[in-house]
Scaffold this motif. Sequence first.
Motif, PDB file in Angstrom:
ATOM      1  N   SER A 223      56.207 118.662  47.818  1.00  0.00           N
ATOM      2  CA  SER A 223      56.165 117.244  48.183  1.00  0.00           C
ATOM      3  C   SER A 223      57.087 116.440  47.265  1.00  0.00           C
ATOM      4  O   SER A 223      57.637 116.963  46.288  1.00  0.00           O
ATOM      5  CB  SER A 223      54.740 116.711  48.076  1.00  0.00           C
ATOM      6  N   ILE A 224      57.206 115.157  47.560  1.00  0.00           N
ATOM      7  CA  ILE A 224      58.056 114.278  46.757  1.00  0.00           C
ATOM      8  C   ILE A 224      57.561 114.162  45.321  1.00  0.00           C
ATOM      9  O   ILE A 224      58.322 113.821  44.419  1.00  0.00           O
ATOM     10  CB  ILE A 224      58.150 112.887  47.412  1.00  0.00           C
ATOM     11  N   LEU A 225      56.285 114.468  45.093  1.00  0.00           N
ATOM     12  CA  LEU A 225      55.758 114.447  43.730  1.00  0.00           C
ATOM     13  C   LEU A 225      56.519 115.403  42.822  1.00  0.00           C
ATOM     14  O   LEU A 225      56.648 115.161  41.616  1.00  0.00           O
ATOM     15  CB  LEU A 225      54.278 114.820  43.737  1.00  0.00           C
ATOM     16  N   ASN A 226      57.023 116.488  43.380  1.00  0.00           N
ATOM     17  CA  ASN A 226      57.709 117.511  42.594  1.00  0.00           C
ATOM     18  C   ASN A 226      59.203 117.545  42.906  1.00  0.00           C
ATOM     19  O   ASN A 226      59.850 118.578  42.743  1.00  0.00           O
ATOM     20  CB  ASN A 226      57.087 118.890  42.874  1.00  0.00           C
ATOM     21  N   LYS A 227      59.755 116.419  43.355  1.00  0.00           N
ATOM     22  CA  LYS A 227      61.180 116.379  43.693  1.00  0.00           C
ATOM     23  C   LYS A 227      61.838 115.152  43.088  1.00  0.00           C
ATOM     24  O   LYS A 227      61.200 114.107  42.913  1.00  0.00           O
ATOM     25  CB  LYS A 227      61.371 116.363  45.215  1.00  0.00           C
ATOM     26  N   THR A 228      63.123 115.296  42.796  1.00  0.00           N
ATOM     27  CA  THR A 228      63.889 114.156  42.290  1.00  0.00           C
ATOM     28  C   THR A 228      65.369 114.415  42.528  1.00  0.00           C
ATOM     29  O   THR A 228      65.807 115.580  42.588  1.00  0.00           O
ATOM     30  CB  THR A 228      63.608 113.918  40.791  1.00  0.00           C
ATOM     31  N   PRO A 229      66.187 113.377  42.683  1.00  0.00           N
ATOM     32  CA  PRO A 229      67.625 113.571  42.921  1.00  0.00           C
ATOM     33  C   PRO A 229      68.382 113.839  41.619  1.00  0.00           C
ATOM     34  O   PRO A 229      68.248 113.099  40.647  1.00  0.00           O
ATOM     35  CB  PRO A 229      68.046 112.230  43.537  1.00  0.00           C
ATOM     36  N   ILE A 230      69.164 114.909  41.621  1.00  0.00           N
ATOM     37  CA  ILE A 230      70.044 115.243  40.491  1.00  0.00           C
ATOM     38  C   ILE A 230      71.335 115.829  41.049  1.00  0.00           C
ATOM     39  O   ILE A 230      71.417 116.153  42.232  1.00  0.00           O
ATOM     40  CB  ILE A 230      69.393 116.252  39.510  1.00  0.00           C
ATOM     41  N   SER A 231      72.340 116.003  40.206  1.00  0.00           N
ATOM     42  CA  SER A 231      73.618 116.551  40.652  1.00  0.00           C
ATOM     43  C   SER A 231      73.496 118.044  40.935  1.00  0.00           C
ATOM     44  O   SER A 231      72.603 118.725  40.431  1.00  0.00           O
ATOM     45  CB  SER A 231      74.692 116.317  39.584  1.00  0.00           C
ATOM     46  N   TYR A 232      74.413 118.529  41.759  1.00  0.00           N
ATOM     47  CA  TYR A 232      74.442 119.958  42.054  1.00  0.00           C
ATOM     48  C   TYR A 232      74.634 120.767  40.775  1.00  0.00           C
ATOM     49  O   TYR A 232      74.126 121.877  40.626  1.00  0.00           O
ATOM     50  CB  TYR A 232      75.567 120.268  43.047  1.00  0.00           C
ATOM     51  N   LYS A 233      75.369 120.196  39.807  1.00  0.00           N
ATOM     52  CA  LYS A 233      75.634 120.892  38.547  1.00  0.00           C
ATOM     53  C   LYS A 233      74.334 121.111  37.771  1.00  0.00           C
ATOM     54  O   LYS A 233      74.058 122.210  37.287  1.00  0.00           O
ATOM     55  CB  LYS A 233      76.600 120.066  37.703  1.00  0.00           C
ATOM     56  N   ALA A 234      73.524 120.052  37.673  1.00  0.00           N
ATOM     57  CA  ALA A 234      72.243 120.189  36.985  1.00  0.00           C
ATOM     58  C   ALA A 234      71.327 121.150  37.731  1.00  0.00           C
ATOM     59  O   ALA A 234      70.614 121.952  37.115  1.00  0.00           O
ATOM     60  CB  ALA A 234      71.579 118.814  36.860  1.00  0.00           C
ATOM     61  N   ASN A 235      71.357 121.102  39.041  1.00  0.00           N
ATOM     62  CA  ASN A 235      70.508 121.981  39.848  1.00  0.00           C
ATOM     63  C   ASN A 235      70.826 123.439  39.569  1.00  0.00           C
ATOM     64  O   ASN A 235      69.929 124.284  39.446  1.00  0.00           O
ATOM     65  CB  ASN A 235      70.703 121.663  41.335  1.00  0.00           C
ATOM     66  N   ARG A 236      72.106 123.756  39.462  1.00  0.00           N
ATOM     67  CA  ARG A 236      72.507 125.137  39.182  1.00  0.00           C
ATOM     68  C   ARG A 236      72.043 125.592  37.801  1.00  0.00           C
ATOM     69  O   ARG A 236      71.719 126.763  37.595  1.00  0.00           O
ATOM     70  CB  ARG A 236      74.025 125.268  39.299  1.00  0.00           C
ATOM     71  N   LYS A 237      72.043 124.685  36.855  1.00  0.00           N
ATOM     72  CA  LYS A 237      71.596 125.040  35.509  1.00  0.00           C
ATOM     73  C   LYS A 237      70.095 125.302  35.457  1.00  0.00           C
ATOM     74  O   LYS A 237      69.605 126.046  34.615  1.00  0.00           O
ATOM     75  CB  LYS A 237      71.955 123.915  34.523  1.00  0.00           C
ATOM     76  N   ILE A 238      69.356 124.672  36.370  1.00  0.00           N
ATOM     77  CA  ILE A 238      67.898 124.823  36.374  1.00  0.00           C
ATOM     78  C   ILE A 238      67.488 126.177  36.932  1.00  0.00           C
ATOM     79  O   ILE A 238      66.630 126.871  36.379  1.00  0.00           O
ATOM     80  CB  ILE A 238      67.263 123.673  37.185  1.00  0.00           C
ATOM     81  N   GLY A 239      68.077 126.562  38.056  1.00  0.00           N
ATOM     82  CA  GLY A 239      67.719 127.848  38.658  1.00  0.00           C
ATOM     83  C   GLY A 239      66.268 127.872  39.106  1.00  0.00           C
ATOM     84  O   GLY A 239      65.746 126.896  39.635  1.00  0.00           O
ATOM     85  N   GLY A 240      65.594 128.980  38.863  1.00  0.00           N
ATOM     86  CA  GLY A 240      64.212 129.127  39.301  1.00  0.00           C
ATOM     87  C   GLY A 240      63.239 129.284  38.154  1.00  0.00           C
ATOM     88  O   GLY A 240      62.135 129.813  38.338  1.00  0.00           O
TER      89      GLY A 240
END
Length: 284
Positions: free
Chosen positions: A194-211
């Motif tokens: 849900s939106i509780l566990n989501k937030t907008p970030i750059s694709y670059k940051a998303n790749r650094k986060i992974g799983g």
Amino acid sequence: VRPVSAKRAAVLELSLEAWKQWADALEEGFRNVARFLRKECFYSRRELPYSTQLVPLAAVMARLGDRWREPRIYDKLTRWYWSGVLGELYGGAVETRIANDYEELLRWFDDDEAQPRSVRDASFQPERLDTLRTRLSAAYKGLNVLILREGSQDWFWKASIRELDADEVALDIHHIFPRDWCEKQGIERERYDSILNKTPISYKANRKIGGEAPSTYLPRIQSEQQVGLSDAELDRIVATHALDPELLRRDDFDAFLNDRRSRLCRLVEAAIGKPVFVNGDETP
């Protein structure tokens, strides 16, 4: 005097003289709607919750002219607008609501007691946060914009999310606690998606986060050679997304979810001008 109507048949029945009288003012009204939306931090069409809600707003703007910028009028316009978005009032058949809002807004500007029904009746249930999952929902889009206009910063680039969006840098709506990690912990999709566990970030940051867990990916981001942030510096950036970085560093998903619910409800309260009750109590 004929009643106000927002039905297509009524528009087609307009006389040519009536059209000529109002066409230019209405066009400027729509231009002022665009200016209003930019002030409320809507920058692209995909972020727009309801196109139907812009119809009464443009008609009101046509009557107001430059007065829409007056503080008391502007505050009422924003409260009405966010009540419609977060109360999800402009989905489906809305011809009657459009007509009512047009008349009632104009009356409200001169009489503080004449509150429009859309403002008076709008409500937001905290449980709705558990079911907001995609941009298809007006409330989802609205909450996302509320987070952006609080000044949310990217977790990798030195820029706000609004700046990156305006510069057309690719952005992701990312799971704060990653999907892979949640599934390995046995957390149901209904809770983590849900939106509780989501937030907008750059694709670059998303790749650094992974799983991986937040306690793993946050230190990895801040230790990047081109980032080099202390714990406190990264925590300040993460906190701009209406969440508690300490709960992320502890991987405390349950406490995080409850805390984020309260934080998002406070954003809603500020936007619609009335309290939101969590578990029967006002948002702390």
